[in-house]
Structure formats: structure tokens, C-alpha cells
Design a protein around this motif. Structure first.
Motif, PDB file in Angstrom:
ATOM      1  N   LEU A   1      -4.520  -5.988  -1.568  1.00  0.00           N
ATOM      2  CA  LEU A   1      -3.266  -5.617  -2.900  1.00  0.00           C
ATOM      3  C   LEU A   1      -2.374  -6.216  -2.408  1.00  0.00           C
ATOM      4  O   LEU A   1      -1.524  -6.472  -3.447  1.00  0.00           O
ATOM      5  CB  LEU A   1      -3.528  -4.443  -2.009  1.00  0.00           C
TER       6      LEU A   1
ATOM      7  N   ASN B   1      -0.510  -5.244   6.194  1.00  0.00           N
ATOM      8  CA  ASN B   1      -1.253  -5.377   5.808  1.00  0.00           C
ATOM      9  C   ASN B   1      -1.559  -6.361   5.001  1.00  0.00           C
ATOM     10  O   ASN B   1      -1.941  -6.819   3.607  1.00  0.00           O
ATOM     11  CB  ASN B   1      -2.063  -4.240   4.399  1.00  0.00           C
TER      12      ASN B   1
ATOM     13  N   LYS C   1       0.818  -1.165   0.335  1.00  0.00           N
ATOM     14  CA  LYS C   1      -0.352   0.317  -0.218  1.00  0.00           C
ATOM     15  C   LYS C   1       1.017   1.104  -0.221  1.00  0.00           C
ATOM     16  O   LYS C   1       0.343   2.030  -0.843  1.00  0.00           O
ATOM     17  CB  LYS C   1      -0.988   0.069   1.821  1.00  0.00           C
ATOM     18  N   GLU C   2       1.766   1.533   0.502  1.00  0.00           N
ATOM     19  CA  GLU C   2       2.540   2.491   0.913  1.00  0.00           C
ATOM     20  C   GLU C   2       4.244   2.527   0.997  1.00  0.00           C
ATOM     21  O   GLU C   2       4.584   0.962   0.841  1.00  0.00           O
ATOM     22  CB  GLU C   2       2.950   3.438   2.558  1.00  0.00           C
TER      23      GLU C   2
END
Length: 423
Positions: free
Chosen positions: A263, A258, A118-119
Motif C-alpha cells: 500500500l 503497515n 490503509k486507514e
């Protein structure tokens, strides 16, 4: 094992004590030493920075970055184990525990491996909290005690203020070399500390953009690439002990964000399609095998509330060594409950590692709550609000009595009804 390598004593007996012990034969000898004062094995084992042996089983421990959580886990996170953080519903508080773990690694001089879909890992490191060290306490004291008269009074007040600035659960002295630190989440870690640290980043979109050779494997491409990346770092950096030229040993802190979300290309959260339901469990099985044979510790955040299959959650729990769940009050009935007005959520210690055993251990402490202050993330025992005061009205007593019925038996004393509150 890494635990055995860290339990040796770093300082041996002096020559005078050794000569006295050789003349006067006694049963008192330093553990791991002979009568001559030398460590058995011929060489003194050096301890690794930022670690300490467990007083229960001698296992090598690292701090999670939250001293209160270290105490709940038996002193810290055992090296070679996996800590699973079950994310709260809106993923507001679980990133704080993730960043505490990484920030503690930077202060301890450990090598970091940050993986996310995600990041960007570089952006995650830029958001790490600032550590609260002695220098920070001195600055806050100088700002608040500039009107004192004599240097003697300043020194006395300095000691008092430093004790007042300590969090309530701190039991040791404040220094940069202690086990576990406190952090100010309202500020960011200085760039000098981040630039001097050693870290490796795994950003899934960038890894999948490269050419991928599709091989017959039950793992998804994201999990397969991540396992290969972790295995390469462990072997190349010598965290598995295969590099004998590396004298200074270190710890590899692995943070995966996560895991199990869509994702990562995993459909375990989808109730309709569960073709890759075993991909997540196989990934954890292989990952734990890599951790057991290396000087590394891993923290994983997972949206368990999105997984509909209870059997998958049970397998994930069994494959994790430590499981901690966060339950946020946002969007629930407890948010307006008067019993929880001083807290932001509940924390559940679902599993504590019991290595080399067939059974797992569970925590005896059940009534735990957390709250996010302006600077600190604190974990406390859940206490009922004071409702026995004369200033409390009959209506508020009735509301507290009705809300107390919603508490489970593990959350403290239950009120039997309004009869116990009306005097």
C-alpha cells in the motif's frame, strides 16, 4: 540531548535547609544543586509530562501504553528511538499495541502524528481504547457494593476493591498522573479527550492525490512525502529545540502503520521484483536521524512475515532501536496444542536499545506469551499447564508429553517423555 534536559530536579532546597548547609559543611548535597540551594545553571529544569528518566542511563522515557511491555523494554520507550512491531500473520493483535501507544500519548498530553496507507488517521483515533482511571474503579465499586450497611464498611471495601481491580503487574498507585496507564479495549475513548488533544494525520491516498513533482530520489513517493511531513511538523512545532519562544516542552509521538506493505508503493514484499528493496532501509535511516535530534518517539508496525528477503529484514532490524515480534497461534499447530491453550500467541523481544554503543542488547526473558482478554491485553511468562494431578488420564498425559517436545529450550522445562508423567 533531550535525556539530559529532563533529568534535572524540579524542586530545590528550602531556605532553612540551605542556610544550615552553608553553616555546617557536609558532604551531603542534593544532586544538581549548590550550597546555596539553587540549581546549577541558574534555572530549574522542568520535567515533561508523561516522561521519566531511566534509572539505568538517565535516558528520557515514555510509556508504550502497556506497562508490562515497558518493564520488558527497561522502563519504557526511549525518546529519540524507533520501536518496530513485527505484525502477526493476520494482523489481529499488532493494532492493539499501536493504539495503546497513541492512547497513552493523548492521556499524557503529547502531540500525535499518525501515518497510514490503509486507514484514515481520524478513524484510527476513534478506535482508541478507554483508559482505566480512578473514576472507573469507583463506578465499578459502587455497582458491586450497593448492599453494604455502614459507611465505614463501604470505605474499607472500597480500598479492597480498588486493589482487586488492579492488574497483576501493577506496582504503583492508581492515579491519572502515573507513568503508564491501563485501558479497556472493549470500550472507546471519550470524544472529549480526543477533541482536546493535538494530532496530525498523514493519509497516503490523500497525499498522493495532490500534484507530485517527480524528483530523482531513491525513495518511493509515499516514503518521500511522509519524511517531508514528519520533518515539517518537527521543525514547525519546535520539537527539535529550534523554537526558543516555546517554554512548555512536549513530546511528539509518531505512529506509522503497515510500513513496507504494497500500500505504500513498496515492492519489498515481492520476491520477483526487488528494485525498491533499499527504499525502506533508507527511509528508516533518515527517520532515525530526525528522531535523534528531536523530542519524539516512533512506533512502526511492519508485516515482516511477507518480506522474503532475509537480508532486508536484517537491515531493518539494525536500523530499528527496539524490535518486538508477535507470533499468533491462529492457523498454526500451536492453536490446538494443549500447552498453549491459555494463550493467544508468543511475543519475542528481539532487540532492546543500547544507545551510543556499537552493539545491541537482547532480552534475557525468552518465554513470553500474550493473551487478549475481554478488556485487557496481557503479557505473561509462558507456564506449562498442571499435568501432575491424579485426575489427569493416561491419554492426556501422553498428549502433553508429546506436545512438550515441540517447545524450544527457552520456553521452560521440557518433558523427557511419558515416563516422567506416569507415576
Amino acid at each position: 540531548m533531550a535525556a539530559l534536559a529532563s533529568c534535572g530536579t524540579g524542586a530545590g532546597s528550602t531556605g532553612s535547609v540551605a542556610s544550615t548547609a552553608s553553616k555546617n559543611v557536609t558532604s551531603f548535597q542534593r544532586k544538581g544543586t549548590r550550597a546555596g540551594g539553587t540549581v546549577s545553571g541558574g534555572s530549574r529544569l522542568m520535567s515533561i509530562a508523561g516522561t521519566r528518566p531511566s534509572v539505568r542511563n538517565g535516558q528520557l522515557l515514555v510509556s508504550t501504553g502497556l506497562p508490562a511491555l515497558d518493564q520488558l523494554l527497561g522502563g519504557g520507550l526511549a525518546v529519540g528511538t524507533v520501536l518496530l512491531i513485527e505484525e502477526d500473520k493476520y494482523n489481529i493483535y499488532s493494532p492493539s499495541l499501536f493504539k495503546y501507544f497513541l492512547a497513552e500519548g493523548i492521556l499524557s498530553g503529547h502531540t500525535l502524528l499518525v501515518a497510514s496507507a490503509k486507514e484514515d488517521p481520524a478513524d484510527i483515533l476513534q478506535e482508541l481504547p478507554e483508559p482505566l482511571l480512578d473514576e472507573n474503579c469507583k463506578k465499578e465499586f459502587d455497582e458491586n457494593t450497593c448492599n453494604h450497611k455502614t459507611p465505614e464498611s463501604n470505605m474499607e471495601m472500597k480500598i479492597a476493591w480498588r486493589y482487586q481491580l488492579l492488574p497483576k503487574m501493577e506496582t504503583g498507585p492508581v492515579s491519572s498522573s502515573r507513568f503508564g496507564h491501563y485501558y479497556d479495549i472493549s470500550k472507546r475513548m471519550p470524544q472529549e479527550l480526543i477533541q482536546t488533544s493535538k494530532w496530525h494525520g498523514f493519509f497516503l491516498p490523500e497525499e498522493l492525490s495532490s500534484s507530485i513533482k517527480v524528483e530523482p530520489c531513491s525513495l518511493t513517493h509515499g516514503y518521500q512525502k511522509l519524511l517531508q511531513f514528519i520533518q515539517r511538523i518537527i521543525y514547525e512545532e519546535g520539537f527539535d529545540g529550534s523554537n526558543p519562544q516555546k517554554k512548555q516542552k512536549n513530546i511528539l509521538r509518531i505512529g506509522i502503520q503497515n510500513l513496507g506493505s504494497p500500500l505504500w508503493g513498496d515492492d519489498v514484499c515481492c520476491a520477483e521484483n526487488r528494485d525498491n528493496s533499499h527504499s525502506l532501509t533508507k527511509f528508516l535511516y533518515v527517520l532515525r536521524g530526525l528522531l535523534r535530534t528531536s523530542l519524539s518517539a516512533c512506533i512502526i508496525t511492519m508485516p515482516s512475515h511477507l518480506i522474503q528477503n532475509k537480508a532486508v529484514i536484517a537491515r531493518v532490524t539494525n536500523l530499528s532501536d527496539t524490535v518486538v515480534g508477535l507470533e499468533s497461534f491462529i492457523g498454526s499447530e500451536k492453536e490446538t496444542n494443549a500447552l498453549y491453550k491459555d494463550y493467544h500467541g508468543l511475543i519475542h523481544i528481539r532487540k532492546i536499545p543500547r544507545l551510543n554503543n556499537l552493539t545491541c542488547d537482547t532480552s534475557d526473558v525468552k518465554d513470553l506469551a500474550f493473551k487478549l482478554k475481554r478488556k485487557l491485553f496481557t503479557i505473561e511468562r509462558l507456564h506449562l499447564p498442571p499435568d501432575l494431578s491424579d485426575t489427569v488420564s493416561r491419554s492426556s498425559k501422553h498428549d502433553l508429553a508429546e506436545s512438550a517436545k515441540l517447545l524450544d529450550p527457552g520456553c521452560g522445562v521440557m518433558a523427557g517423555g511419558k515416563r516422567h508423567l506416569d507415576f
